[in-house]
Design an enzyme around this catalytic site. Sequence first.
Site, PDB file in Angstrom:
ATOM      1  N   HIS A   1       4.622 -38.968 -30.890  1.00  0.00           N
ATOM      2  CA  HIS A   1       3.947 -37.887 -29.977  1.00  0.00           C
ATOM      3  C   HIS A   1       4.177 -36.538 -29.577  1.00  0.00           C
ATOM      4  CE1 HIS A   1       0.662 -39.740 -31.753  1.00  0.00           C
ATOM      5  NE2 HIS A   1      -0.447 -38.653 -32.046  1.00  0.00           N
TER       6      HIS A   1
ATOM      7  N   HIS B   1       2.289 -46.426 -24.915  1.00  0.00           N
ATOM      8  CA  HIS B   1       3.740 -45.781 -24.710  1.00  0.00           C
ATOM      9  C   HIS B   1       4.110 -45.904 -23.277  1.00  0.00           C
ATOM     10  CE1 HIS B   1       5.151 -44.688 -28.769  1.00  0.00           C
ATOM     11  NE2 HIS B   1       4.392 -43.950 -28.453  1.00  0.00           N
TER      12      HIS B   1
END
Length: 210
Positions: free
Chosen positions: A127, A176
């Site tokens: 992302h 993450h």
Amino acid sequence: MPKKRFFGLIMLLAVIGIWGVKIVQGRMPYVDQWSRTIVDASADSFVYDVFRSMTNLGSEPFMLPFTIAMGLLLCGLYRDWLQALFFAGGTLGAHLLNMAIKVFVQRDRPSVLVAAHAEGYSFPSGHAMITFVCYGILAYFLVKKMRVPAVAFIVKSLFFVAIVLIGISRFIINVHYLTDVLAGFGIGYIIMRGLICLYNIIHTRRLVPT
């Protein structure tokens, strides 16, 4: 490219490389060790809900039609295919490179969230990396067509804020580690700058009569 910028890019790659080596060796970078408290504090809060919504702007179900639509928009604005090729091709290239790095590093995520398209390996954040290339190049081409500096500044600022929020959202919703996101930003920035430089070289040569 100015020497200072070149040196900065080398240092950026060095830091990302150090993190990658530590992760491959099974060690957690210090940045990830001290930043976990931020994630814990954000869990089940309003902040989490906001970033959970923001993360969708970097997910494939949004990015795929967005890239196609913006590619067509660039073709219309410039009446040429080169800008759309660099935009869409750069986005796809960033996606493929991100997958390759993840397979090489093979870092497990702190948690898996299928609904947020958070599966597979973790380093670097797709992302953060892909949106930096996609939104960054798009902003560059859109701003080149703007004649009012204030409007151009607002557009660039909005894209930059979107990139940062989308990347950080992956850290806040705990899919993450922070180094995944920062590495994604760094690699994405390098790809974006490289593609813009290459575009300008090709564009300049196309303008020179043969």
